[in-house]
Write an enzyme that holds these catalytic residues in place. Structure first.
Site, PDB file in Angstrom:
ATOM      1  N   SER A   1       0.855  -1.192   0.000  1.00 42.01           N
ATOM      2  CA  SER A   1       0.000   0.000   0.000  1.00 42.01           C
ATOM      3  C   SER A   1       0.889   1.240   0.000  1.00 42.01           C
ATOM      4  O   SER A   1       2.116   1.127   0.092  1.00 42.01           O
ATOM      5  CB  SER A   1      -0.877  -0.008   1.245  1.00 42.01           C
TER       6      SER A   1
ATOM      7  N   HIS B   1     -12.363  -4.801   5.028  1.00 44.46           N
ATOM      8  CA  HIS B   1     -10.936  -4.742   5.377  1.00 44.46           C
ATOM      9  C   HIS B   1     -10.755  -4.945   6.879  1.00 44.46           C
ATOM     10  O   HIS B   1     -11.537  -4.421   7.669  1.00 44.46           O
ATOM     11  CB  HIS B   1     -10.333  -3.385   4.981  1.00 44.46           C
ATOM     12  N   GLY B   2      -9.708  -5.652   7.244  1.00 40.94           N
ATOM     13  CA  GLY B   2      -9.410  -5.875   8.656  1.00 40.94           C
ATOM     14  C   GLY B   2     -10.146  -7.095   9.182  1.00 40.94           C
ATOM     15  O   GLY B   2     -10.906  -7.751   8.466  1.00 40.94           O
TER      16      GLY B   2
ATOM     17  N   ASP C   1      -0.780  -1.520  -3.943  1.00 45.19           N
ATOM     18  CA  ASP C   1      -2.102  -1.679  -3.325  1.00 45.19           C
ATOM     19  C   ASP C   1      -2.668  -0.298  -2.951  1.00 45.19           C
ATOM     20  O   ASP C   1      -1.905   0.658  -2.753  1.00 45.19           O
ATOM     21  CB  ASP C   1      -1.919  -2.562  -2.078  1.00 45.19           C
ATOM     22  N   HIS C   2      -3.960  -0.207  -2.838  1.00 46.05           N
ATOM     23  CA  HIS C   2      -4.685   1.009  -2.399  1.00 46.05           C
ATOM     24  C   HIS C   2      -3.936   2.335  -2.594  1.00 46.05           C
ATOM     25  O   HIS C   2      -3.277   2.837  -1.696  1.00 46.05           O
ATOM     26  CB  HIS C   2      -5.124   0.853  -0.942  1.00 46.05           C
TER      27      HIS C   2
ATOM     28  N   GLY D   1      -9.964  -7.700   1.730  1.00 48.56           N
ATOM     29  CA  GLY D   1     -10.451  -7.947   3.089  1.00 48.56           C
ATOM     30  C   GLY D   1     -10.709  -9.413   3.351  1.00 48.56           C
ATOM     31  O   GLY D   1     -11.662  -9.780   4.036  1.00 48.56           O
ATOM     32  N   GLY D   2      -9.842 -10.279   2.818  1.00 52.48           N
ATOM     33  CA  GLY D   2     -10.030 -11.721   3.000  1.00 52.48           C
ATOM     34  C   GLY D   2      -9.811 -12.180   4.437  1.00 52.48           C
ATOM     35  O   GLY D   2     -10.376 -13.195   4.863  1.00 52.48           O
TER      36      GLY D   2
HETATM   37 ZN   LIG Z   1      -7.620  -4.066   0.146  1.00 56.11          ZN
END
Ligand SMILES: [Zn+2]
Length: 300
Positions: free
Chosen positions: A57, A194-195, A89-90, A227-228
């Protein structure tokens, strides 16, 4: 093109994603922010024999170094002749998308999930143009549907997250978004967040039916599950069957790394050599990645 020293015979990320989709499995995307984390992911993928994407990220790649992150991944790819790729990422601005594309990232995500759909489409188009101007071969992903932004263990659901069926990404919006922006990969809100959420009366579950409908609406676009962390194994299996071809895991790796580091520091209070007390953290993270890769690549 443009990949100095890159094995010309190795297939590119686009091809590996297409192969995963064709086989009905998913590639894994795992975040790192230090060299131990990168080795953990690489060692796991190498052990399982599955191509892999590492993610950094904005904050993570600032910590590693934007160009250094790419150089490290390329060095693994070349030395071991192994398909490991790197995704920015992001990313929240076209400027930072362009920076990542110029630095040699294989893929980049523009994250406009918090914006309304019109602004998200406009900003994503701009990001796609910047990315492809810097590297015509780069894969671009974007998001529609807000699912929070934090890779932490959270005591409540992120405010504004699209967790009800009504708030989740619709197939019609997905189709419009992909057609207008031309992205290669698309990350919908389909019950994922996410998280890891440890709130009472909340269990993260996917809307598998919605994934299927979105997949049918945009069959040529890779669906990405963010957010897996925190999802039960059966949801991954069903989600992949329904059309997910890439799964992101971060928080669970952070938890594994930190818990093992904390244990190591307690067990060896006088140890001063970083490579000795960081080793258990790297190994714990590797184990977590291996378990996920085995799951994503299982053809059930
Ligand atoms: Zn993500």
């Amino acid at each position: 093109m443009g990949h100095a020293g890159y094995n010309a015979f190795m297939k590119d990320l686009r091809t590996y994603l297409a192969e995963a989709k064709e086989k009905g499995v998913a590639m894994g995307h795992f975040n790192f922010s230090n060299l131990e984390g990168l080795w953990a992911i690489f060692n796991a993928a190498h052990a399982v024999g599955a191509p892999v994407i590492v993610g950094a990220s904005e904050g993570e790649r600032d910590f590693v170094g934007v160009k250094q992150a790419v150089a490290l991944v390329k060095s693994l790819r070349e030395e071991f002749d192994f398909p490991i790729f790197i995704n920015a990422d992001h990313t929240y601005s076209a400027l930072r998308v362009e920076e990542a594309a110029r630095a040699g990232f294989d893929a980049v995500i523009f994250d406009g999930a918090k914006l309304g759909i019109e602004e998200n489409i406009a900003k994503t188009k701009e990001a796609v143009a910047h990315a492809r101007a810097a590297n015509p071969n780069i894969l671009v992903e974007a998001e529609l549907g807000y699912i929070g932004q934090s890779s932490q263990v959270l005591k409540e659901v992120p405010a504004g997250a699209a967790l009800t069926d009504e708030a989740m990404t619709t197939p019609a919006d997905a189709k419009r978004f992909v057609e207008e922006t031309g992205v290669d990969l698309f990350a919908p809100a389909v019950g994922n967040v996410h998280g890891i959420i440890v709130a009472p009366n909340y269990t993260e579950r996917l809307n598998v039916e919605r994934i299927k409908e979105i997949h049918q609406a945009i069959p040529n676009t890779h669906l990405v599950l963010h957010g897996g962390s925190g999802l039960p194994a059966e949801d991954f299996i069903e989600g992949i069957k329904a059309g997910i071809s890439l799964v992101h895991i971060s928080t669970e790796l952070r938890v594994a790394f930190r818990d093992a580091l904390s244990g190591a520091l307690t067990q060896m209070p006088d140890e001063k050599a970083p490579y000795k007390y960081l080793g258990p953290a790297r190994n714990a993270m590797q184990k977590a990645v291996e378990e996920k890769l085995a799951l994503f690549n299982a053809r059930i």
